[in-house]
Design a protein around this motif. Sequence first.
Motif, PDB file in Angstrom:
ATOM      1  N   GLU A 102      90.365 -20.756  43.250  1.00  0.00           N
ATOM      2  CA  GLU A 102      89.461 -21.859  43.621  1.00  0.00           C
ATOM      3  C   GLU A 102      88.848 -21.555  44.987  1.00  0.00           C
ATOM      4  O   GLU A 102      89.500 -21.674  46.038  1.00  0.00           O
ATOM      5  N   SER A 103      87.557 -21.237  44.960  1.00  0.00           N
ATOM      6  CA  SER A 103      86.906 -20.798  46.196  1.00  0.00           C
ATOM      7  C   SER A 103      87.000 -21.828  47.322  1.00  0.00           C
ATOM      8  O   SER A 103      87.252 -21.475  48.476  1.00  0.00           O
ATOM      9  N   ARG A 124      89.122 -16.614  36.153  1.00  0.00           N
ATOM     10  CA  ARG A 124      87.874 -16.697  36.912  1.00  0.00           C
ATOM     11  C   ARG A 124      88.079 -16.117  38.305  1.00  0.00           C
ATOM     12  O   ARG A 124      89.189 -16.116  38.830  1.00  0.00           O
ATOM     13  N   VAL A 125      86.977 -15.691  38.870  1.00  0.00           N
ATOM     14  CA  VAL A 125      86.995 -15.249  40.263  1.00  0.00           C
ATOM     15  C   VAL A 125      86.390 -16.361  41.126  1.00  0.00           C
ATOM     16  O   VAL A 125      85.569 -17.144  40.629  1.00  0.00           O
ATOM     17  N   GLU A 163      80.130 -27.353  45.011  1.00  0.00           N
ATOM     18  CA  GLU A 163      80.511 -27.170  43.609  1.00  0.00           C
ATOM     19  C   GLU A 163      79.735 -28.091  42.661  1.00  0.00           C
ATOM     20  O   GLU A 163      79.624 -27.797  41.472  1.00  0.00           O
TER      21      GLU A 163
HETATM   22  N1  LIG Z   1      85.550 -23.840  40.835  1.00  0.00           N
HETATM   23  C1  LIG Z   1      85.890 -22.446  40.728  1.00  0.00           C
HETATM   24  C2  LIG Z   1      84.947 -21.796  39.708  1.00  0.00           C
HETATM   25  C3  LIG Z   1      85.296 -20.339  39.460  1.00  0.00           C
HETATM   26  C4  LIG Z   1      84.307 -19.722  38.469  1.00  0.00           C
HETATM   27  O1  LIG Z   1      83.866 -20.370  37.479  1.00  0.00           O
HETATM   28  N2  LIG Z   1      83.955 -18.455  38.703  1.00  0.00           N
HETATM   29  C5  LIG Z   1      83.023 -17.772  37.815  1.00  0.00           C
HETATM   30  C6  LIG Z   1      82.151 -16.801  38.595  1.00  0.00           C
HETATM   31  S1  LIG Z   1      81.079 -17.665  39.706  1.00  0.00           S
HETATM   32  C7  LIG Z   1      83.809 -16.954  36.804  1.00  0.00           C
HETATM   33  O2  LIG Z   1      84.779 -16.309  37.142  1.00  0.00           O
HETATM   34  N3  LIG Z   1      83.365 -16.982  35.558  1.00  0.00           N
HETATM   35  C8  LIG Z   1      83.964 -16.216  34.512  1.00  0.00           C
HETATM   36  C9  LIG Z   1      83.975 -16.984  33.229  1.00  0.00           C
HETATM   37  O3  LIG Z   1      83.579 -18.147  33.203  1.00  0.00           O
HETATM   38  O4  LIG Z   1      84.404 -16.386  32.246  1.00  0.00           O
HETATM   39  C10 LIG Z   1      85.790 -21.803  42.100  1.00  0.00           C
HETATM   40  O5  LIG Z   1      85.026 -22.317  42.923  1.00  0.00           O
HETATM   41  O6  LIG Z   1      86.492 -20.811  42.371  1.00  0.00           O
END
Ligand SMILES: N[C@@H](CCC(=O)N[C@@H](CS)C(=O)NCC(=O)O)C(=O)O
Length: 221
Positions: free
Chosen positions: A65-66, A52-53, A102
């Motif tokens: 983790e943002s 994830r980003v 979050e």
């Molecule tokens: N709690 C994590 C959540 C990270 C997250 O879910 N990022 C999403 C984009 S907003 C992502 O990369 N999704 C790709 C996926 O679920 O495959 C954070 O805040 O960094």
Amino acid sequence: MAAILHSIAGSRSFRVNWLLHELGEKVEIVPYAIMDGSLQHPEFKAKSPARRVPALELDGRVLYESGAIVQYLCETRTGHSLMPAIDSDERSGWLQWIHYAETIGAGVQNLNMQHLFLPKEWMKSPTVMGIETKRLAIALKAVETALQDGRSYLLASGFSAADVMMGFTLESASRYVRFDGYPQTSQYLARIKARAAYQAAEAAEGPQQFYTQDFYELPEA
Ligand SMILES: N[C@@H](CCC(=O)N[C@@H](CS)C(=O)NCC(=O)O)C(=O)O
């Protein structure tokens, strides 16, 4: 050396991009796309195990983790007022908003899955969409209440990284909950989007990749 931000335009990586701009730090953006498999590359998995980003390369570290990245940046950079001091009365509120972003973000993510990513109509659940929309609307009330006293930002002392965490999230939430019933939140969102660093961060990452509509109505249950 510039920070390297692994990012999808319009995702939570925007928080980190925006904060780096608020801090005046250099950032190099490595772009990914949500549905093209780029998050699955082994090289990216080594940086972000859940694929994830955001992931951020900085100071010889790789962080994901943002919220953790935002706090790390506030704690390791000086000469800013983005985080109240540890003994300040506002510190607990700051931490609460950093993480509450979050709670709202999870609601948006659930609705993104239903409205945007499930590929077939039969996979979508109007019941789940209805419940998640209601839960998101309830979660947003805490922001509206906090802004009732006329303050410009979440903390009475002014703009902070808590607004960076929340601001991105509200922009996404407004695709699913009409902000007419949240007048303070509406003005707050307009205020943070007018910030020079917000706009510079948007220009740096390019158009968001998630939404093709300003608003997504609930389907008939
Ligand atoms: N709690 C994590 C959540 C990270 C997250 O879910 N990022 C999403 C984009 S907003 C992502 O990369 N999704 C790709 C996926 O679920 O495959 C954070 O805040 O960094």
